[in-house]
Write an enzyme that holds these catalytic residues in place. Structure first.
Site, mmCIF file in Angstrom:
data_model
loop_
_atom_site.group_PDB
_atom_site.id
_atom_site.type_symbol
_atom_site.label_atom_id
_atom_site.label_comp_id
_atom_site.label_asym_id
_atom_site.label_seq_id
_atom_site.Cartn_x
_atom_site.Cartn_y
_atom_site.Cartn_z
ATOM 1 N N CYS A 1 -3.763 27.999 56.893
ATOM 2 C CA CYS A 1 -4.020 26.551 56.947
ATOM 3 C C CYS A 1 -2.885 25.810 57.635
ATOM 4 C CB CYS A 1 -4.164 25.979 55.530
ATOM 5 S SG CYS A 1 -5.330 26.845 54.477
ATOM 6 N N ASP A 2 -1.644 26.172 57.307
ATOM 7 C CA ASP A 2 -0.502 25.347 57.683
ATOM 8 C C ASP A 2 0.461 25.984 58.678
ATOM 9 O OD1 ASP A 2 -1.431 23.477 55.815
ATOM 10 O OD2 ASP A 2 -0.315 24.420 54.189
ATOM 11 N N CYS B 1 -0.706 28.490 51.896
ATOM 12 C CA CYS B 1 -1.744 28.938 52.831
ATOM 13 C C CYS B 1 -1.187 28.979 54.250
ATOM 14 C CB CYS B 1 -2.960 28.018 52.770
ATOM 15 S SG CYS B 1 -4.323 28.557 53.845
#
Length: 332
Positions: free
Chosen positions: A146-147, A143
């Site tokens: 997300c990261d 992701c």
């Protein structure tokens, strides 16, 4: 055991649904699963090292810590959490029937409920390359949104694996933080839409590696430092410096246990009535990534969980009113 509401799934969607249902005195039961889909209770969030975009945590929080806080809040309001996996359901009639792993036979007593919330999420597809287990969440992720902003990726070369819209989109997103982004495409063309492919190919910070497989992740024992590439045609290999490796090869919605009883799209995601959590069966609701293949964020999953609990509460109120009317012949 009979319950007014059963929630299957334990990520942000499931626990938010539980919090709202418990505060509405629905006494929810939540099955958090036991390594369901190969992931610990809490779902994909538990595989995220740092969560920096969930409101209320200005310093950030790990995925596991956030999961634990959600669980604590669910229990605080009275949710009964069971660490077992639901592997079979019967939605043909009410009350709905659910069987636990290891007790799925016709002679086994099922759990039953009047309203069911499915919040089982979707599991990121992995390739199982050498080094994956060692460097997952130590430079490897599924992701980018997300990261990707994590300090270990800033101003560093990054690699995205995939050839579809997701790969192009995630690579473009990562250019905000990376020194350079490589897209490893196993064929000689993108599967992505023309506009997404053109955007990636024309970006000055993106290089597309055609006919390329990533066959190994390597590092210093703590974090990823480079990957091994293999030419799909010549089979020649070479090293490429990379501090991040992102899979953009899709997700598998965790819906197999439903046995095809709920409507899904062509990729297995549950279909809901737009703007609601309602599935095609009255009294069954979907929350989080099990029906959302676009956003796939903890915060959107949590919002979806809230919707499902409110929809379930309204459904149960209407159900009680109908049963009262039948029992009294419409008299107050």
């Amino acid at each position: 055991m009979h319950s007014k509401v059963i929630i299957v799934g334990s990520g942000p969607a499931g626990h938010t649904a539980a919090i709202y249902a418990a505060r509405a005195n629905l006494e929810p039961v939540l099955f958090e699963g036991m390594l369901a889909g190969g992931v610990a209770p809490g779902g994909q969030l538990t595989t995220t090292s740092e969560v920096e975009n969930f409101p209320g945590f200005p310093a950030g929080i790990t995925g596991m810590e956030l999961t634990e806080k959600l669980r604590e809040q669910s229990e605080r309001f009275g949710t009964h959490i069971i660490t077992e996996t639901i592997t079979r359901v019967d939605l043909a009639s009410r009350p709905f029937k659910l069987w636990r792993e290891g007790a799925e036979g016709d002679s086994d007593e099922p759990d039953t409920c009047d309203a069911l919330i499915i919040a089982t999420g979707a599991t990121a597809k992995r390739l199982g390359i050498a080094g994956e287990e060692q460097y997952w969440q130590r430079g490897m992720s599924a992701c980018a949104v997300c990261d990707g902003a994590a300090p270990i990726f800033r101003n560093k070369p990054l690699v995205v694996i995939g050839g579809g819209d997701s790969a192009c989109e995630e690579a473009t997103f990562l250019t905000k933080y990376a020194s350079h982004v490589y897209i490893a495409v196993r064929r000689d063309a993108f599967r992505a839409s023309q506009i997404m492919a053109r955007r990636a190919e024309n970006h000055p910070k993106i290089t597309v590696l055609w006919n390329t497989h990533v066959i190994e992740a390597k590092g210093d024992g703590n974090v990823l430092t480079h990957v091994v590439l293999q030419d799909a045609n010549t089979k020649e290999t070479r090293n490429l410096d990379a501090s991040g490796l992102f899979y953009a090869i899709g997700h598998t919605p965790n819906t197999a246990f439903l046995g095809g009883q709920l409507d899904t799209d062509e990729t297995g995601y549950l279909v809901v009535k737009p703007g609601t959590s309602l599935t095609n069966i009255a009294g069954v609701f979907a929350a989080g990534d099990v029906h959302d293949k676009h956003y796939r964020q903890a915060i959107t999953a949590a919002g979806s969980g809230c919707m499902s609990a409110l929809d379930a509460e309204k459904y149960l109120e209407n159900l009680a009113a109908e049963e009262h009317e039948r029992a009294t012949g419409g008299k107050l």
